[in-house]
Design a protein around this motif. Sequence first.
Motif, mmCIF file in Angstrom:
data_model
loop_
_atom_site.group_PDB
_atom_site.id
_atom_site.type_symbol
_atom_site.label_atom_id
_atom_site.label_comp_id
_atom_site.label_asym_id
_atom_site.label_seq_id
_atom_site.Cartn_x
_atom_site.Cartn_y
_atom_site.Cartn_z
ATOM 1 N N VAL A 55 0.822 -1.202 0.000
ATOM 2 C CA VAL A 55 0.000 0.000 0.000
ATOM 3 C C VAL A 55 0.863 1.261 0.000
ATOM 4 O O VAL A 55 2.044 1.232 0.335
ATOM 5 C CB VAL A 55 -0.972 0.027 1.205
ATOM 6 C CG1 VAL A 55 -1.908 -1.167 1.159
ATOM 7 C CG2 VAL A 55 -0.238 0.091 2.523
ATOM 8 N N ARG A 56 0.223 2.358 -0.362
ATOM 9 C CA ARG A 56 0.896 3.657 -0.432
ATOM 10 C C ARG A 56 0.897 4.333 0.936
ATOM 11 O O ARG A 56 -0.058 4.245 1.695
ATOM 12 C CB ARG A 56 0.181 4.554 -1.440
ATOM 13 C CG ARG A 56 0.897 5.894 -1.641
ATOM 14 C CD ARG A 56 0.202 6.756 -2.651
ATOM 15 N NE ARG A 56 -1.014 7.273 -2.025
ATOM 16 C CZ ARG A 56 -2.124 7.562 -2.681
ATOM 17 N NH1 ARG A 56 -2.204 7.360 -3.972
ATOM 18 N NH2 ARG A 56 -3.174 8.025 -2.048
ATOM 19 N N GLY A 57 1.966 5.038 1.215
ATOM 20 C CA GLY A 57 2.044 5.863 2.410
ATOM 21 C C GLY A 57 2.652 5.126 3.581
ATOM 22 O O GLY A 57 2.561 3.912 3.692
ATOM 23 N N ALA A 58 3.277 5.903 4.430
ATOM 24 C CA ALA A 58 3.874 5.358 5.651
ATOM 25 C C ALA A 58 2.767 5.025 6.639
ATOM 26 O O ALA A 58 1.890 5.853 6.899
ATOM 27 C CB ALA A 58 4.838 6.367 6.263
ATOM 28 N N VAL A 59 2.792 3.818 7.164
ATOM 29 C CA VAL A 59 1.803 3.416 8.156
ATOM 30 C C VAL A 59 2.297 3.871 9.518
ATOM 31 O O VAL A 59 3.325 3.410 10.019
ATOM 32 C CB VAL A 59 1.569 1.892 8.141
ATOM 33 C CG1 VAL A 59 0.632 1.477 9.264
ATOM 34 C CG2 VAL A 59 1.009 1.455 6.789
ATOM 35 N N THR A 60 1.574 4.822 10.088
ATOM 36 C CA THR A 60 1.881 5.333 11.418
ATOM 37 C C THR A 60 0.615 5.262 12.245
ATOM 38 O O THR A 60 -0.476 5.027 11.717
ATOM 39 C CB THR A 60 2.382 6.792 11.348
ATOM 40 O OG1 THR A 60 1.364 7.600 10.748
ATOM 41 C CG2 THR A 60 3.674 6.903 10.543
ATOM 42 N N SER A 61 0.752 5.485 13.531
ATOM 43 C CA SER A 61 -0.416 5.414 14.403
ATOM 44 C C SER A 61 -1.432 6.484 14.014
ATOM 45 O O SER A 61 -1.099 7.657 13.922
ATOM 46 C CB SER A 61 -0.003 5.595 15.861
ATOM 47 O OG SER A 61 -1.150 5.568 16.680
#
Length: 183
Positions: A78-84
């Motif tokens: 998936v696109r984008g950084a996974v952050t909280s």
Amino acid sequence: MEAPHSSLAADSRETAVPEVVTEGAVTVTITVESPEQMQDLGRRLARVLAPGDLVMLTGELGAGKTTLTRGLGEGLGVRGAVTSPTFVIARVHPSLVEGPALVHVDAYRLGGGLDEMEDLDLDVSLPESVVVVEWGDGKVEELSDDRLRVLIDRATGDTDDERREVTLVGIGERWKGLREDLV
């Protein structure tokens, strides 16, 4: 399109203990020794996820819920950084590989049940996405009869111990082959 199924435990240092089947649920426990292994577990778990899957993450603050989800995002492509998503409640990460999007929800600040979460339209997102809800116990079960609960247990108190016991509980028909999918 269903995600390809592949071995989860075969190429890792984690060890899975025998499953326990109770009241229609399949349970698998995996020991994770570091944040890197937690992220790797997420990448490999992504291989068994498909559009429409609801994944509920439970664990103390700092247990590794977001780290696992980061690995899921990498594994799903998936696109984008996974952050909280604590302050935005939910983030949608579209697929870069024609797979399902990842909808990452943090329900920690939401007090009520599904009624309070209706504005997030999770029921609309669920059929074509993988929906991961941190702190979702007692809040999102009504979204799907089939769901994967991920319970992350860590040592508490003043400790540097990075070991986690990750218990995967597959609830419903979708998860009856969970054990086989993982080996």
